[in-house]
Design a protein around this motif. Structure first.
Motif, PDB file in Angstrom:
ATOM      1  N   TRP A   6      73.404  -6.266  67.126  1.00 13.21           N
ATOM      2  CA  TRP A   6      73.979  -6.337  68.473  1.00 13.21           C
ATOM      3  C   TRP A   6      73.456  -7.550  69.240  1.00 13.21           C
ATOM      4  N   ILE A   7      72.162  -7.759  69.188  1.00 16.33           N
ATOM      5  CA  ILE A   7      71.567  -8.894  69.919  1.00 16.33           C
ATOM      6  C   ILE A   7      72.116 -10.213  69.389  1.00 16.33           C
ATOM      7  N   THR A   8      72.186 -10.346  68.079  1.00 15.48           N
ATOM      8  CA  THR A   8      72.689 -11.576  67.468  1.00 15.48           C
ATOM      9  C   THR A   8      74.148 -11.812  67.830  1.00 15.48           C
ATOM     10  N   ASP A   9      74.975 -10.776  67.698  1.00 13.95           N
ATOM     11  CA  ASP A   9      76.401 -10.916  68.004  1.00 13.95           C
ATOM     12  C   ASP A   9      76.624 -11.242  69.478  1.00 13.95           C
ATOM     13  N   ILE A  10      75.914 -10.566  70.342  1.00 17.90           N
ATOM     14  CA  ILE A  10      76.062 -10.831  71.772  1.00 17.90           C
ATOM     15  C   ILE A  10      75.565 -12.235  72.118  1.00 17.90           C
ATOM     16  N   ALA A  11      74.468 -12.667  71.493  1.00 13.99           N
ATOM     17  CA  ALA A  11      73.957 -14.025  71.741  1.00 13.99           C
ATOM     18  C   ALA A  11      74.987 -15.075  71.327  1.00 13.99           C
ATOM     19  N   LEU A  12      75.644 -14.853  70.190  1.00  9.95           N
ATOM     20  CA  LEU A  12      76.670 -15.796  69.748  1.00  9.95           C
ATOM     21  C   LEU A  12      77.857 -15.834  70.711  1.00  9.95           C
ATOM     22  N   VAL A  13      78.239 -14.686  71.224  1.00  5.69           N
ATOM     23  CA  VAL A  13      79.337 -14.652  72.193  1.00  5.69           C
ATOM     24  C   VAL A  13      78.924 -15.334  73.494  1.00  5.69           C
ATOM     25  N   LEU A  14      77.690 -15.114  73.922  1.00  9.48           N
ATOM     26  CA  LEU A  14      77.240 -15.648  75.211  1.00  9.48           C
ATOM     27  C   LEU A  14      76.934 -17.146  75.194  1.00  9.48           C
ATOM     28  N   VAL A  15      76.781 -17.741  74.007  1.00  9.59           N
ATOM     29  CA  VAL A  15      76.479 -19.173  73.931  1.00  9.59           C
ATOM     30  C   VAL A  15      77.494 -19.991  74.714  1.00  9.59           C
ATOM     31  N   VAL A  16      78.767 -19.627  74.594  1.00 10.77           N
ATOM     32  CA  VAL A  16      79.794 -20.422  75.274  1.00 10.77           C
ATOM     33  C   VAL A  16      79.728 -20.233  76.791  1.00 10.77           C
ATOM     34  N   PHE A  17      79.311 -19.078  77.256  1.00  5.46           N
ATOM     35  CA  PHE A  17      79.243 -18.858  78.697  1.00  5.46           C
ATOM     36  C   PHE A  17      78.192 -19.749  79.344  1.00  5.46           C
ATOM     37  N   ARG A  18      77.209 -20.141  78.576  1.00  2.00           N
ATOM     38  CA  ARG A  18      76.210 -21.099  79.059  1.00  2.00           C
ATOM     39  C   ARG A  18      76.870 -22.445  79.366  1.00  2.00           C
ATOM     40  N   GLN A  19      77.955 -22.729  78.654  1.00  2.00           N
ATOM     41  CA  GLN A  19      78.635 -24.005  78.838  1.00  2.00           C
ATOM     42  C   GLN A  19      79.825 -23.923  79.794  1.00  2.00           C
ATOM     43  N   LEU A  20      80.081 -22.763  80.374  1.00  2.00           N
ATOM     44  CA  LEU A  20      81.141 -22.680  81.374  1.00  2.00           C
ATOM     45  C   LEU A  20      80.745 -23.433  82.641  1.00  2.00           C
ATOM     46  N   ARG A  21      79.453 -23.523  82.854  1.00  2.00           N
ATOM     47  CA  ARG A  21      78.937 -24.348  83.952  1.00  2.00           C
ATOM     48  C   ARG A  21      78.598 -25.705  83.362  1.00  2.00           C
ATOM     49  N   GLU A  22      79.071 -26.738  83.993  1.00  2.00           N
ATOM     50  CA  GLU A  22      78.848 -28.078  83.466  1.00  2.00           C
ATOM     51  C   GLU A  22      77.355 -28.386  83.390  1.00  2.00           C
ATOM     52  N   GLY A  23      76.958 -28.963  82.286  1.00  2.00           N
ATOM     53  CA  GLY A  23      75.557 -29.347  82.093  1.00  2.00           C
ATOM     54  C   GLY A  23      75.467 -30.547  81.174  1.00  2.00           C
ATOM     55  N   ARG A  24      74.281 -31.061  81.069  1.00  2.00           N
ATOM     56  CA  ARG A  24      74.053 -32.230  80.224  1.00  2.00           C
ATOM     57  C   ARG A  24      74.229 -31.906  78.762  1.00  2.00           C
ATOM     58  N   VAL A  37      72.976 -19.506  64.429  1.00  2.00           N
ATOM     59  CA  VAL A  37      73.702 -19.304  63.175  1.00  2.00           C
ATOM     60  C   VAL A  37      72.797 -19.473  61.961  1.00  2.00           C
ATOM     61  N   ALA A  38      71.761 -20.280  62.071  1.00  2.00           N
ATOM     62  CA  ALA A  38      70.799 -20.373  60.963  1.00  2.00           C
ATOM     63  C   ALA A  38      70.111 -19.025  60.772  1.00  2.00           C
ATOM     64  N   PHE A  39      69.744 -18.381  61.876  1.00  2.00           N
ATOM     65  CA  PHE A  39      69.141 -17.042  61.797  1.00  2.00           C
ATOM     66  C   PHE A  39      70.131 -16.062  61.180  1.00  2.00           C
ATOM     67  N   VAL A  40      71.374 -16.085  61.666  1.00  2.00           N
ATOM     68  CA  VAL A  40      72.399 -15.175  61.142  1.00  2.00           C
ATOM     69  C   VAL A  40      72.587 -15.405  59.650  1.00  2.00           C
ATOM     70  N   GLY A  41      72.702 -16.676  59.247  1.00  2.00           N
ATOM     71  CA  GLY A  41      72.890 -16.985  57.836  1.00  2.00           C
ATOM     72  C   GLY A  41      71.743 -16.494  56.977  1.00  2.00           C
ATOM     73  N   SER A  42      70.518 -16.737  57.426  1.00  2.00           N
ATOM     74  CA  SER A  42      69.363 -16.322  56.631  1.00  2.00           C
ATOM     75  C   SER A  42      69.188 -14.809  56.613  1.00  2.00           C
ATOM     76  N   HIS A  43      69.639 -14.145  57.669  1.00  2.00           N
ATOM     77  CA  HIS A  43      69.479 -12.701  57.771  1.00  2.00           C
ATOM     78  C   HIS A  43      70.561 -11.931  57.000  1.00  2.00           C
ATOM     79  N   TYR A  44      71.784 -12.461  56.975  1.00  2.00           N
ATOM     80  CA  TYR A  44      72.909 -11.711  56.413  1.00  2.00           C
ATOM     81  C   TYR A  44      73.500 -12.300  55.144  1.00  2.00           C
ATOM     82  N   LEU A  45      73.389 -13.585  54.943  1.00  2.00           N
ATOM     83  CA  LEU A  45      74.064 -14.228  53.821  1.00  2.00           C
ATOM     84  C   LEU A  45      73.104 -14.334  52.639  1.00  2.00           C
ATOM     85  N   HIS A  46      73.162 -13.340  51.774  1.00  2.00           N
ATOM     86  CA  HIS A  46      72.262 -13.303  50.627  1.00  2.00           C
ATOM     87  C   HIS A  46      72.931 -13.859  49.373  1.00  2.00           C
TER      88      HIS A  46
END
Length: 180
Positions: A6-24, A37-46
């Motif tokens: 849940w934490i991983t999936d929600i973090a991936l979804v929320l990444v884009v919301f960080r960019q809804l506000r303009e930033g550097r 995604v490196a964490f997700v890959g190492s955790h799930y992709l065996h």
């Protein structure tokens, strides 16, 4: 799905919301999503199953991830201000990101809450040999979406920088300079 899922999936979804506000646009803009995604890959992709039509399933979802990632990168605004590049995910980019990342999460919730028999029937009918094929397909889809979105943003940012250095009316430099 466990708490880590849940934490991983929600973090991936929320990444884009960080960019809804303009930033550097800086190194963090690339490292945070790549780290997740490196964490997700190492955790799930065996393994990446290759029997039956496993690679067809994986290829289809990777292609979907690439299409979503490229489109998301194209619909992300990049502009120069004060010598810095600024980035802002537009509405289309955010919807595409949530669609791609949310699909994986939705699929897992559906499988966990009654959809497993349907997936098993579909898998048997289409010669998908293991549940790991589904895991690999969705993980690689997410990984591909992230990498292609970031790659598209990177290329567009380089073009924006080069476009700023050209005199008005001049043609932009080619993406890759050739050594003479």
């Amino acid at each position: 799905m466990n708490t880590t899922d849940w934490i991983t999936d929600i973090a991936l979804v929320l990444v884009v919301f960080r960019q809804l506000r303009e930033g550097r646009l800086d190194l963090r803009s690339y490292l945070i999503p790549l780290g997740i995604v490196a964490f997700v890959g190492s955790h799930y992709l065996h393994t990446v199953p290759t029997a039956g039509n496993d690679l067809v399933l994986i290829g289809a979802l990777v292609a979907a991830g690439a299409a979503l990632g490229i489109a998301g990168g194209v619909y992300t605004r990049i502009r120069e201000s004060g010598g810095h590049l600024l980035i802002k995910a537009g509405a289309v980019s955010a919807v595409l990101w949530v669609l791609g990342m949310g699909a994986r999460m939705g699929f897992q919730v559906w499988v966990d809450h009654g959809g497993a028999d349907n997936v098993a029937r579909f898998s048997a009918d289409h010669d998908i040999t293991t549940g790991q094929a589904w895991v690999a397909a969705f993980v690689l889809m997410a990984l591909t979406e992230v990498v292609t979105r970031l790659g598209t943003i990177f290329v567009r940012s380089r073009l924006a920088v080069r476009g700023q250095q050209q005199p008005a009316g001049a043609r932009p430099a080619p993406l890759l300079d050739r050594a003479a």
